[in-house]
Motif scaffolding. Sequence first.
Motif, PDB file in Angstrom:
ATOM      1  N   PHE A   1       2.100 -47.035 -21.819  1.00  0.00           N
ATOM      2  CA  PHE A   1       1.842 -45.893 -20.947  1.00  0.00           C
ATOM      3  C   PHE A   1       0.700 -45.051 -21.493  1.00  0.00           C
ATOM      4  CE2 PHE A   1       2.238 -41.366 -20.257  1.00  0.00           C
ATOM      5  CZ  PHE A   1       2.258 -41.285 -18.874  1.00  0.00           C
ATOM      6  N   GLU A   2       0.765 -44.753 -22.777  1.00  0.00           N
ATOM      7  CA  GLU A   2      -0.226 -43.868 -23.390  1.00  0.00           C
ATOM      8  C   GLU A   2      -1.641 -44.428 -23.274  1.00  0.00           C
ATOM      9  OE1 GLU A   2       0.380 -41.014 -27.186  1.00  0.00           O
ATOM     10  OE2 GLU A   2       0.365 -43.164 -27.617  1.00  0.00           O
ATOM     11  N   SER A   3      -1.753 -45.752 -23.283  1.00  0.00           N
ATOM     12  CA  SER A   3      -3.074 -46.368 -23.186  1.00  0.00           C
ATOM     13  C   SER A   3      -3.719 -46.125 -21.830  1.00  0.00           C
ATOM     14  CB  SER A   3      -2.983 -47.875 -23.446  1.00  0.00           C
ATOM     15  OG  SER A   3      -2.324 -48.547 -22.381  1.00  0.00           O
ATOM     16  N   ARG A   4      -2.904 -45.786 -20.831  1.00  0.00           N
ATOM     17  CA  ARG A   4      -3.427 -45.522 -19.490  1.00  0.00           C
ATOM     18  C   ARG A   4      -3.860 -44.069 -19.311  1.00  0.00           C
ATOM     19  NH1 ARG A   4      -5.113 -49.908 -18.413  1.00  0.00           N
ATOM     20  NH2 ARG A   4      -5.751 -48.864 -16.485  1.00  0.00           N
ATOM     21  N   ILE A   5      -3.540 -43.219 -20.302  1.00  0.00           N
ATOM     22  CA  ILE A   5      -3.889 -41.789 -20.236  1.00  0.00           C
ATOM     23  C   ILE A   5      -4.650 -41.456 -21.524  1.00  0.00           C
ATOM     24  CG2 ILE A   5      -3.004 -39.457 -19.801  1.00  0.00           C
ATOM     25  CD1 ILE A   5      -2.179 -41.365 -17.642  1.00  0.00           C
ATOM     26  N   PRO A   6      -5.905 -41.922 -21.663  1.00  0.00           N
ATOM     27  CA  PRO A   6      -6.576 -41.897 -22.970  1.00  0.00           C
ATOM     28  C   PRO A   6      -7.377 -40.631 -23.266  1.00  0.00           C
ATOM     29  CG  PRO A   6      -7.959 -43.058 -21.405  1.00  0.00           C
ATOM     30  CD  PRO A   6      -6.730 -42.593 -20.641  1.00  0.00           C
ATOM     31  N   PHE A   7      -7.042 -39.522 -22.608  1.00  0.00           N
ATOM     32  CA  PHE A   7      -7.923 -38.361 -22.671  1.00  0.00           C
ATOM     33  C   PHE A   7      -7.898 -37.653 -24.018  1.00  0.00           C
ATOM     34  CE2 PHE A   7      -6.384 -38.281 -18.082  1.00  0.00           C
ATOM     35  CZ  PHE A   7      -7.298 -39.236 -17.715  1.00  0.00           C
ATOM     36  N   ASP A   8      -6.815 -37.789 -24.781  1.00  0.00           N
ATOM     37  CA  ASP A   8      -6.765 -37.139 -26.089  1.00  0.00           C
ATOM     38  C   ASP A   8      -7.811 -37.737 -27.026  1.00  0.00           C
ATOM     39  OD1 ASP A   8      -5.329 -35.002 -27.381  1.00  0.00           O
ATOM     40  OD2 ASP A   8      -4.551 -36.488 -28.789  1.00  0.00           O
ATOM     41  N   ALA A   9      -8.082 -39.029 -26.859  1.00  0.00           N
ATOM     42  CA  ALA A   9      -9.100 -39.691 -27.673  1.00  0.00           C
ATOM     43  C   ALA A   9     -10.493 -39.548 -27.079  1.00  0.00           C
ATOM     44  CB  ALA A   9      -8.753 -41.179 -27.841  1.00  0.00           C
ATOM     45  N   HIS A  10     -10.576 -39.097 -25.834  1.00  0.00           N
ATOM     46  CA  HIS A  10     -11.860 -38.917 -25.147  1.00  0.00           C
ATOM     47  C   HIS A  10     -11.845 -37.536 -24.488  1.00  0.00           C
ATOM     48  CE1 HIS A  10     -12.646 -43.221 -25.713  1.00  0.00           C
ATOM     49  NE2 HIS A  10     -11.391 -43.404 -25.362  1.00  0.00           N
ATOM     50  N   PRO A  11     -11.841 -36.483 -25.286  1.00  0.00           N
ATOM     51  CA  PRO A  11     -11.559 -35.136 -24.741  1.00  0.00           C
ATOM     52  C   PRO A  11     -12.608 -34.606 -23.778  1.00  0.00           C
ATOM     53  CG  PRO A  11     -12.247 -35.013 -27.046  1.00  0.00           C
ATOM     54  CD  PRO A  11     -12.006 -36.463 -26.757  1.00  0.00           C
ATOM     55  N   ILE A  12     -13.856 -35.085 -23.860  1.00  0.00           N
ATOM     56  CA  ILE A  12     -14.872 -34.596 -22.930  1.00  0.00           C
ATOM     57  C   ILE A  12     -14.447 -34.865 -21.493  1.00  0.00           C
ATOM     58  CG2 ILE A  12     -17.223 -35.022 -22.085  1.00  0.00           C
ATOM     59  CD1 ILE A  12     -18.147 -35.276 -24.929  1.00  0.00           C
ATOM     60  N   TYR A  13     -13.789 -35.997 -21.259  1.00  0.00           N
ATOM     61  CA  TYR A  13     -13.347 -36.317 -19.898  1.00  0.00           C
ATOM     62  C   TYR A  13     -12.487 -35.189 -19.346  1.00  0.00           C
ATOM     63  CZ  TYR A  13     -11.392 -38.802 -15.909  1.00  0.00           C
ATOM     64  OH  TYR A  13     -11.031 -39.151 -14.633  1.00  0.00           O
ATOM     65  N   ALA A  14     -11.513 -34.754 -20.133  1.00  0.00           N
ATOM     66  CA  ALA A  14     -10.598 -33.722 -19.650  1.00  0.00           C
ATOM     67  C   ALA A  14     -11.266 -32.351 -19.618  1.00  0.00           C
ATOM     68  CB  ALA A  14      -9.356 -33.680 -20.540  1.00  0.00           C
ATOM     69  N   ILE A  15     -12.013 -32.014 -20.658  1.00  0.00           N
ATOM     70  CA  ILE A  15     -12.545 -30.656 -20.791  1.00  0.00           C
ATOM     71  C   ILE A  15     -13.653 -30.380 -19.785  1.00  0.00           C
ATOM     72  CG2 ILE A  15     -13.816 -29.129 -22.345  1.00  0.00           C
ATOM     73  CD1 ILE A  15     -12.269 -30.433 -24.651  1.00  0.00           C
ATOM     74  N   LEU A  16     -14.510 -31.365 -19.539  1.00  0.00           N
ATOM     75  CA  LEU A  16     -15.671 -31.143 -18.686  1.00  0.00           C
ATOM     76  C   LEU A  16     -15.570 -31.864 -17.340  1.00  0.00           C
ATOM     77  CD1 LEU A  16     -18.595 -31.334 -21.292  1.00  0.00           C
ATOM     78  CD2 LEU A  16     -17.595 -29.298 -20.244  1.00  0.00           C
ATOM     79  N   HIS A  17     -14.388 -32.340 -16.992  1.00  0.00           N
ATOM     80  CA  HIS A  17     -14.278 -33.136 -15.780  1.00  0.00           C
ATOM     81  C   HIS A  17     -14.666 -32.336 -14.537  1.00  0.00           C
ATOM     82  CE1 HIS A  17     -13.073 -36.805 -13.799  1.00  0.00           C
ATOM     83  NE2 HIS A  17     -12.538 -36.078 -12.847  1.00  0.00           N
ATOM     84  N   GLU A  18     -14.116 -31.169 -14.375  1.00  0.00           N
ATOM     85  CA  GLU A  18     -14.466 -30.379 -13.194  1.00  0.00           C
ATOM     86  C   GLU A  18     -15.862 -29.776 -13.319  1.00  0.00           C
ATOM     87  OE1 GLU A  18     -11.437 -27.642 -11.950  1.00  0.00           O
ATOM     88  OE2 GLU A  18     -10.032 -29.271 -11.487  1.00  0.00           O
ATOM     89  N   ALA A  19     -16.335 -29.612 -14.548  1.00  0.00           N
ATOM     90  CA  ALA A  19     -17.660 -29.025 -14.758  1.00  0.00           C
ATOM     91  C   ALA A  19     -18.786 -29.918 -14.254  1.00  0.00           C
ATOM     92  CB  ALA A  19     -17.874 -28.723 -16.248  1.00  0.00           C
ATOM     93  N   ILE A  20     -18.521 -31.209 -14.031  1.00  0.00           N
ATOM     94  CA  ILE A  20     -19.590 -32.074 -13.520  1.00  0.00           C
ATOM     95  C   ILE A  20     -19.947 -31.697 -12.088  1.00  0.00           C
ATOM     96  CG2 ILE A  20     -18.899 -33.977 -15.032  1.00  0.00           C
ATOM     97  CD1 ILE A  20     -17.704 -35.395 -12.659  1.00  0.00           C
ATOM     98  N   TYR A  21     -19.100 -30.893 -11.439  1.00  0.00           N
ATOM     99  CA  TYR A  21     -19.382 -30.453 -10.076  1.00  0.00           C
ATOM    100  C   TYR A  21     -19.930 -29.026 -10.029  1.00  0.00           C
ATOM    101  CZ  TYR A  21     -16.356 -34.444  -9.175  1.00  0.00           C
ATOM    102  OH  TYR A  21     -15.800 -35.703  -9.165  1.00  0.00           O
ATOM    103  N   ASN A  22     -20.008 -28.368 -11.171  1.00  0.00           N
ATOM    104  CA  ASN A  22     -20.465 -26.983 -11.204  1.00  0.00           C
ATOM    105  C   ASN A  22     -21.968 -26.907 -11.459  1.00  0.00           C
ATOM    106  OD1 ASN A  22     -17.419 -26.468 -12.686  1.00  0.00           O
ATOM    107  ND2 ASN A  22     -18.010 -25.213 -10.959  1.00  0.00           N
ATOM    108  N   THR A  23     -22.682 -26.244 -10.595  1.00  0.00           N
ATOM    109  CA  THR A  23     -24.102 -25.994 -10.827  1.00  0.00           C
ATOM    110  C   THR A  23     -24.406 -24.555 -10.458  1.00  0.00           C
ATOM    111  OG1 THR A  23     -24.973 -26.502  -8.631  1.00  0.00           O
ATOM    112  CG2 THR A  23     -24.571 -28.363 -10.090  1.00  0.00           C
ATOM    113  N   LYS A  24     -25.500 -24.058 -10.995  1.00  0.00           N
ATOM    114  CA  LYS A  24     -25.930 -22.702 -10.660  1.00  0.00           C
ATOM    115  C   LYS A  24     -26.310 -22.608  -9.187  1.00  0.00           C
ATOM    116  CE  LYS A  24     -29.867 -21.336 -12.356  1.00  0.00           C
ATOM    117  NZ  LYS A  24     -30.914 -20.900 -13.318  1.00  0.00           N
ATOM    118  N   ARG A  25     -26.828 -23.722  -8.653  1.00  0.00           N
ATOM    119  CA  ARG A  25     -27.342 -23.719  -7.285  1.00  0.00           C
ATOM    120  C   ARG A  25     -26.273 -23.376  -6.244  1.00  0.00           C
ATOM    121  NH1 ARG A  25     -26.579 -26.311  -3.171  1.00  0.00           N
ATOM    122  NH2 ARG A  25     -25.233 -27.767  -4.241  1.00  0.00           N
ATOM    123  N   THR A  26     -25.075 -23.864  -6.433  1.00  0.00           N
ATOM    124  CA  THR A  26     -24.070 -23.695  -5.396  1.00  0.00           C
ATOM    125  C   THR A  26     -23.711 -22.238  -5.172  1.00  0.00           C
ATOM    126  OG1 THR A  26     -22.248 -23.921  -6.970  1.00  0.00           O
ATOM    127  CG2 THR A  26     -23.056 -25.931  -5.915  1.00  0.00           C
ATOM    128  N   GLY A  27     -23.835 -21.416  -6.205  1.00  0.00           N
ATOM    129  CA  GLY A  27     -23.403 -20.031  -6.087  1.00  0.00           C
ATOM    130  C   GLY A  27     -21.912 -19.923  -5.854  1.00  0.00           C
TER     131      GLY A  27
END
Length: 478
Positions: A302-328
């Motif tokens: 099960f844990e191998s299917r939820i690997p975010f602790d070993a790849h923390p950028i995925y979890a921390i910046l996941h929603e940030a990939i949609y954030n830009t200054k342009r959108t306001g």
Amino acid sequence: MATSQIARLLSRKSHVLPGQLHVTEMFFEVPENYAQPEAGILKLFGRRVRKHERPIVPLSDSDLTDQEKLPYLVYLEGGPGFGNREPQNHALTQVALRRGYQMLFLDYRGTGLSTPIHADSVRARGDAQQQAKYLKLFRASNIVRDIEAVRLCLLGDMDAHKQAWSIFGQSFGGFVALTYLSKHPSSLREAFLTGGLAPVKRTAEEVYTATFKKLMERNAAYYQKYPDDVSTVRCLAEYIHASPGSAIPLPGGGQLTVQLFLTLGIAFGAHGGLDLVHSLVLRLATDLDQVGHFTPASLAAFESRIPFDAHPIYAILHEAIYNTKRTGAPASNWAAHRVGKTLPPFAWLADPVAVLGGNPASKEPLYFSGEMIYPFHFDGAAGPELARMRDAAELLAATEAWDEDLYDEEQLARNEVPVYAASYVDDLFVDFELARETARLVRGIKVHETNGWYHDAVRSRSDEVFAALFRLRDDCID
């Protein structure tokens, strides 16, 4: 935007691998912050791959020089937050070599063998505000600066017409490719995108409103294929909730909660994903039937299917990939959680207890979530590393003022770089209609659209994907 800087090549070592692969392992040095290059450095790791030749007559110096001048195809990995696989395990390698490229697999900053992100390195930056400021440096804008710095290092001494290179972006790598096309179009000879037409004009909330709809379709398909799993999944959830503390310890230090269990649907976005989830559900159910508890092997699976602790950028910046200054737009503010908990099939996001036990809705299927990230990922469930970065993650989720736009719509509208994309009608992660909207922004793009592939087709249907993309490049349209 800061002036382009040249990466410093620190080392390179070459090896010959089976499959006639000549692989050179390289480490580069780049600024941590391009706006303040004196503030610190990061290391980037990459593998360059060429075809290993063993001719009857030894290669001359001029032949070897010609090999150095082969056009590059740079692979941009998905994610965010994941490094590259070894070249011999990547389907694109042999295809690219046969077509006359040399490949470059460059691990993004914070991933793979490049300077990593982990709780200690983040917390060493100071308080949560300083940690969040540091983590912002790992978005696509700086990834592109890194790639451009490496290009200048490797190709800067060549004739001007040979200094451009080609890029191939899968998923988030396609997002990076669109940022590259926006910022440094003259550095690119061509761009290939698979499942990577980023929703340029959309906020995180709009993205998840669209992708949750597709997620509901995939859940319905799952339970139609495996109808007995309606009761089995519910029994597993009841067992987890009835455990001490409503959680079961995981081998890596996390906690298997009902909510974490129901994030397994990330697999639904891949070929064979329904079957993969069923296999794990069957395995956990068999444990309960045979030994009365989940075994360590099953918990590790099960844990191998939820690997975010070993790849923390995925979890921390996941929603940030949609954030830009342009959108306001306002801060993402855990957009996936806000959108999902309003949908009845995902009521467990708001209160997992409410959908269990004697509730009238307890006979309804429990729907699995997809690639979305939620606050509970940082509560310790997904692992101790993420829990130690929770405060910084909360600040990033609340961030309204991002430093710069990731995309330049005006530049994309006058684009002159050939762009070839594969877009999937049933993509669980990059909504097809939003991808179409983006394609209309990119001048001259050619898109292969299909309902026969899922998001991971570059791996699961690689021969078909590469054939379709290169047809777009090589054939003409009458």
